[in-house]
Write a protein that holds these residues in place. Structure first.
Motif, short mmCIF file in Angstrom:
data_model
loop_
_atom_site.label_atom_id
_atom_site.label_comp_id
_atom_site.label_asym_id
_atom_site.label_seq_id
_atom_site.Cartn_x
_atom_site.Cartn_y
_atom_site.Cartn_z
N PHE A 11 0.85 -1.18 0.00
CA PHE A 11 0.00 0.00 0.00
C PHE A 11 0.89 1.23 0.00
N VAL A 29 -5.98 -4.76 8.37
CA VAL A 29 -6.46 -4.72 6.99
C VAL A 29 -7.92 -5.17 6.98
N PHE A 32 -13.01 -4.16 1.78
CA PHE A 32 -14.30 -3.50 1.58
C PHE A 32 -15.37 -4.52 1.22
N SER A 35 -17.60 -7.11 4.75
CA SER A 35 -17.97 -6.23 5.84
C SER A 35 -17.72 -6.89 7.19
N LYS A 38 -11.62 -8.41 9.45
CA LYS A 38 -10.35 -7.70 9.60
C LYS A 38 -9.26 -8.73 9.80
N ASN A 73 -9.63 -4.49 -2.89
CA ASN A 73 -9.62 -3.16 -2.27
C ASN A 73 -9.81 -3.32 -0.77
N VAL A 74 -8.89 -2.72 -0.03
CA VAL A 74 -8.90 -2.85 1.43
C VAL A 74 -8.63 -1.49 2.07
N ARG A 75 -9.01 -1.39 3.33
CA ARG A 75 -8.64 -0.23 4.14
C ARG A 75 -7.52 -0.69 5.06
N VAL A 76 -6.40 0.03 5.07
CA VAL A 76 -5.27 -0.31 5.92
C VAL A 76 -5.14 0.75 7.00
N SER A 77 -5.14 0.30 8.25
CA SER A 77 -4.92 1.20 9.39
C SER A 77 -3.60 0.81 10.04
N ASN A 123 -5.62 10.25 15.49
CA ASN A 123 -6.20 9.26 14.61
C ASN A 123 -7.68 9.57 14.52
#
Length: 158
Positions: A11, A29, A32, A35, A38, A73-77, A123
């Protein structure tokens, strides 16, 4: 080298965020398409070269073989321990005359006193407090929007 039970996630982050991350930082991670799902991992590589968009390539080893697939497609924190710093919910910091203020209780726990604070890292839901609070301060984290300096308060236990 990543664990055989892990996969490599690549990423990008903004160049300005590069000083905030390091190898070994914990990542979360969330695809999308799935739902509520993680998976976790650790940053394994940071390429310091900046592309034409001001982005830096980062890689992490994450669990999730069988759940995550290439191109997903993922959201990475990225999560990082902040060491010996005060961390407060964002709701605890309000603006008064354009300055950041946190309300603390007095010794008798009957009055709210404002104290100017300076925030650092943030954050989605928290700030670190660089200065303005001291150890032992009891910070008011809700119901503080309309508080005034030296306002009487009542503590409500949940």
């Amino acid at each position: 080298m990543i664990d055989p039970g892990s996969l490599e996630a690549a990423f990008t982050v903004l160049e300005s965020e590069l000083p905030l991350i390091k190898n070994g930082d914990w990542v979360e991670v969330a695809p999308f398409a799935l739902s509520g799902e993680k998976t976790e991992g650790r940053i394994t590589e940071i390429n310091p070269l900046v592309d034409e968009s001001g982005m830096v390539q980062v890689k992490a080893a994450v669990a999730g073989k069988g759940k995550l697939f290439e191109g997903m497609n993922v959201r990475v924190s990225i999560h990082r321990a902040v060491g010996n710093q005060f961390v407060v919910p964002k709701e605890a910091v309000v603006l008064r005359s354009g300055k950041q203020v946190a309300f603390v209780l007095d010794e008798t726990k009957t009055k709210a006193y404002w104290t100017y604070v300076h925030t650092g890292l943030e954050n989605a839901d928290s700030y670190t407090i660089v200065d303005g609070l001291k150890e032992g301060d009891i910070v008011i984290t809700s119901g503080n929007i309309n508080l005034a300096h030296e306002a009487p308060v009542t503590i409500i236990e949940n």
